[in-house]
Design an enzyme around this catalytic site. Structure first.
Site, PDB file in Angstrom:
ATOM      1  CE1 TYR A 138     -27.407  87.669  32.221  1.00 19.06           C
ATOM      2  CE2 TYR A 138     -29.254  88.060  33.687  1.00 19.06           C
ATOM      3  CZ  TYR A 138     -27.932  87.721  33.499  1.00 19.06           C
ATOM      4  OH  TYR A 138     -27.148  87.439  34.583  1.00 19.06           O
ATOM      5  CD  GLU A 157     -39.347  70.523  42.120  1.00 16.64           C
ATOM      6  OE1 GLU A 157     -38.168  70.667  41.709  1.00 16.64           O
ATOM      7  OE2 GLU A 157     -39.996  69.473  41.988  1.00 16.64           O
TER       8      GLU A 157
END
Length: 297
Positions: free
Chosen positions: A29, A253
């Site tokens: 990554y 969220e």
């Protein structure tokens, strides 16, 4: 996929502030330096202790030969600025030619593979655990046969604690989930809310998960988004979810799934959405002898 410099640093700091403790990382990554800095910053601020954070690192395909395993993990620890990782997993069961190239190819652009000996790689990982560099060992994208190779290995010292695989309402993995449960292997579900529509590695012909009317309908009942319903579904059936986002609103969220529960009927309705759709097919490596997705599970 690489993100702009600093994005990952700020996202991880925010995530820790919100309450996330499991951080899923990887050498490929290219952001472990930022992740490590974020973790160390939050420890220095007194927000968390090191033992509160659960960091997962991954062994890349070019580093499968046993003699490369420990140096690769040590390099990851140096990049992170940490003494150990909580979980270190074999990212894919397919070995590539060792060397500096992450995706080694020949002059015709064909990927160069390497003979895979998953058991030898695993033994080298066991030595890393005994040296205190990692607390737990696991795998990723392994099918049942590949898991059994490790589980049935003569002289096995530590069995895989996790198998990180794609898992969401359109790909519920019932058989693999049951097999792993029988062996006390935790399924960690990646792409739990679907994935990006990057045609270079994603099956873009598949329908976008978050537009599913059933997920939207259930979400409306609880005042939740379809993504929150998809995450809650997996969490409620014992699958660890690792949603990826660099959007502060979505990061917030995605964490707000612990204040509601799905009914048994809703769980069944979502299970029935399973279409055996794999977004992450990795077809560019489908000719590898250990390509894991040819088999049923």
């Amino acid at each position: 996929m690489q993100t702009p410099k600093g994005t990952c640093l700020e996202s991880v700091k925010l995530a820790i502030d919100i309450g996330y403790r499991h951080i899923d990382g990887a050498y490929v990554y290219y952001n472990e330096n930022e992740v490590g800095e974020a973790i160390r910053t939050k420890i220095a601020e007194g927000k968390v202790k090191r033992e509160d954070i659960f960091y997962c690192g991954k062994l890349w395909n070019t580093c499968h030969p046993p003699e490369l395993v420990r140096p690769t993990l040590e390099k990851t620890l140096k990049t992170l600025g940490l003494d150990y990782v909580d979980l270190y997993i074999v990212e894919l069961p397919m070995a590539f030619k060792p060397g500096d190239a992450i995706y080694p190819r020949d002059e015709n652009g064909k990927y160069i593979y390497h003979k895979t000996d998953l058991c030898a790689t695993w033994e080298a990982l066991e030595e890393c655990k005994e040296a205190g560099l990692v607390k737990s060992l696991g795998v990723s994208n392994f099918n049942r046969r590949q898991l059994e190779l490790i589980l049935n290995k003569p002289g096995l010292k530590y069995k895989p604690t996790t198998n990180q695989v794609e898992c969401h309402p359109y790909f519920t993995q019932p058989k693999l989930l049951e097999f792993c449960r029988q062996h006390n292997i935790v399924i960690v579900g990646y792409s739990p809310i679907g994935t990006s529509r990057d045609a270079s590695w994603v099956n873009v012909s598949s329908p976008p998960l978050l537009e599913d009317p059933i997920l939207i309908r259930i979400g409306n009942k609880y005042g939740k988004t379809s993504a929150q319903v998809a995450l809650r579904f997996n969490a409620q059936r014992g699958v660890v979810v690792i949603p990826k986002s660099f959007n502060p609103k979505r990061i917030t969220e995605n964490f707000q799934i612990f204040d509601f529960s799905l009914t048994d009927e809703e769980m069944k309705d979502i299970e029935a959405l399973n279409k055996n759709i794999r977004y992450v097919e990795l077809l560019m490596w489908s000719d590898h002898p250990e390509y894991p997705f040819k088999e049923e599970y």
